[in-house]
Scaffold this motif. Sequence first.
Motif, PDB file in Angstrom:
ATOM      1  N   ILE A   1       0.823  -1.213   0.000  1.00 33.81           N
ATOM      2  CA  ILE A   1       0.000   0.000   0.000  1.00 33.81           C
ATOM      3  C   ILE A   1       0.858   1.264   0.000  1.00 33.81           C
ATOM      4  N   PHE A   2       1.827   1.305   0.933  1.00 32.22           N
ATOM      5  CA  PHE A   2       2.556   2.559   1.157  1.00 32.22           C
ATOM      6  C   PHE A   2       3.920   2.592   0.478  1.00 32.22           C
ATOM      7  N   THR A   3       4.332   1.474  -0.141  1.00 35.34           N
ATOM      8  CA  THR A   3       5.692   1.287  -0.684  1.00 35.34           C
ATOM      9  C   THR A   3       6.742   1.443   0.422  1.00 35.34           C
ATOM     10  N   ALA A   4       7.941   0.954   0.144  1.00 35.25           N
ATOM     11  CA  ALA A   4       8.975   0.952   1.184  1.00 35.25           C
ATOM     12  C   ALA A   4       9.718   2.283   1.267  1.00 35.25           C
ATOM     13  N   THR A   5       9.337   3.269   0.433  1.00 37.74           N
ATOM     14  CA  THR A   5      10.046   4.551   0.455  1.00 37.74           C
ATOM     15  C   THR A   5       9.807   5.259   1.790  1.00 37.74           C
ATOM     16  N   PRO A   6      10.872   5.759   2.411  1.00 37.75           N
ATOM     17  CA  PRO A   6      10.687   6.504   3.663  1.00 37.75           C
ATOM     18  C   PRO A   6       9.900   7.780   3.412  1.00 37.75           C
ATOM     19  N   ARG A   7       9.013   8.134   4.353  1.00 33.40           N
ATOM     20  CA  ARG A   7       8.187   9.324   4.177  1.00 33.40           C
ATOM     21  C   ARG A   7       8.446  10.344   5.283  1.00 33.40           C
ATOM     22  N   PRO A   8       9.192  11.394   4.969  1.00 30.39           N
ATOM     23  CA  PRO A   8       9.349  12.471   5.955  1.00 30.39           C
ATOM     24  C   PRO A   8       8.186  13.453   5.811  1.00 30.39           C
ATOM     25  N   ILE A   9       7.829  14.176   6.901  1.00 27.72           N
ATOM     26  CA  ILE A   9       6.840  15.244   6.760  1.00 27.72           C
ATOM     27  C   ILE A   9       7.364  16.512   7.416  1.00 27.72           C
ATOM     28  N   GLU A  10       6.822  17.640   6.968  1.00 31.81           N
ATOM     29  CA  GLU A  10       7.355  18.899   7.496  1.00 31.81           C
ATOM     30  C   GLU A  10       6.844  19.132   8.931  1.00 31.81           C
TER      31      GLU A  10
END
Lengths: 294, 321
Positions: A120-129
């Motif tokens: 669903i979310f893929t393994a890519t890391p997700r940073p947020i501001e």
Amino acid sequence: MDLVAQLVVNTLQIGSVYVLFALGLTLIFGVMQIVNFAHGEFFALAALVVASLMPALSASLGLPLWADFLIALVAAIGAVIILGALTYWIGFERYLRDLVGSFILSVGLILFLQGVLVEIFTATPRPIEPIVPGTISILGGRITAQRLLVIGLAIAFTTMLYLLLQKTKLGKALRAVAQDREAAMLQGIRYRRISFYGWLIGVVMAGLAGALIAPLTVSQPAIGGDYLIKAFIIIIIGGLGSIPGAILGALLVAFIESVFGYYYDLTMATIVMFVIVMIFLLVRPQGLMGHVER
Amino acid sequence: MSSARWMDIVGATALGVLLLLAAFSQETYTLKVILWISLNILAAVALRFVMLTGELNIATAAFWGIGAYAAGILTAWYEIPFTLAILLGGLIPMVISVAFGYVTLRTKGPYFMLISFAFTEVVRLIYTQTEIIGGNSGMIGIYSPRWLDPYYSLLVVACTILLVGTMFWLERSAFGRLLKAIQNNDAVVESVGLDVQKIKIICLALASFAAGVGGALFAHANRVISPGDFSFLVAVYALAYVKIGGEKHVAGAIIGAIALTLLNQYVISFGHYEHLLFGGAIVVAMLILPNGLIGLIERLTEFYGARRSGGSSRPQEAIDG
């Protein structure tokens, strides 16, 4: 004493998330007598929902960031409750008080849910501001406003859980079941219903921890693993099923982590924690707060 | 014939077929699959041996890894004879397990399970931090003697049969009854003057020897080992074999290991869906097979037994249960 203040501030910040995570685990153990190895997956789900909703929300709604965060938090907890209810009805309901059966079920779930989360979310890391910008200095220790907010929210959630357990009827039922299931059932408490609520509250605690960690880190599906092993160390120190033990244990582990993480590195900190646990077991096998029979 | 007797036959037959296949098959792929099945059986039976006392020993994975690293270091660095390296690969984890058991077997149930979990992960972290054994990327060049290559699967199956046979014999002996007594009620065992912790440590040490030999054989089969090979998942898979095969009899661990290893060979072709499918299979099997695969065999033999004697099998079941 800038360094001491800094270490204390770091301890509080790391510890606040550990407290939430470990509380959920210890609550589930108290009520259901099982260890939820898939706890980290609920944590990861919430972190990923927040991390992927925040950018979308701020782009489309134009609300202030804290409102976006609030909406994302509610959505994340909703997702955790749905997943929690499904896994309970399909699986854990059949493995109440079965340590080995529930262990393998929850590890099967780890493998399965990891696959689903990556899908669903893929393994890519997700940073947020950051939600709130800026840095604040307390007694010489520096902390970003963002982290201070997380500490505040974690304390608020912990207090809410405490009040729920101490003041409400449901809380009394949960504690009664944890103390003595049969006696509680004799008093007319429905064990199966109460254990369902206990399970949901437990995974929601994991979800809250995950939602709070999302703004502080980069979220990816495997994020729960590190927290799981530390949560185990926390509840071994604190005593399984003990709420004050989980809080004290979490702060102790966070303190060790911030001190050794400062001087060496985080892996070293985990190894040191385990050595301390072993020494601890030699001296006090029943745990910090434990009066539980082992 | 009682169902336990049937189980003995099922287990022995399965191991016999593996041995024959390993001895006479020429296909490299078949030999490789036999090798993995055999190692998985060893891990599952080692885990199950400690389960006889009622403890779930996730540190089976740690001792498996310690055996692999110990034997790997001995052959790759010191060029110690292969047989000796395998033997030491069992003995070193055995010694460590005695110390581990001395500290941790004061606790039991969920506490022991969590501590053995934490131990496994911490040992793995120590590998990643130790540069001399390759840190995160691990060790390479762990070779068994070249003349052994065509017979390696056969050797592994033979070692597995020897160790599984020994553990099975111990389970049936007076010592095994003691282990089961501890599982049922350790306070009673303690009350007749037996040292429960000591018996548990002996049990753990024997199982850790078997796990260590398994790890040592694994290291020489793979030739490359890294910390990632020895996470708690090793114990989880072993437990999955035991539970899905059925934990009542050692044949369950054997059948479970065979079934799931073959399934894994199949799902591995699905690439990154591998974990999803394997995890899903474990969950489904847990839900529909409460007594495992051997539970099915048991029901089948009881059904035929009942038909032959013309009566119901209920009373017998009541006595067994």
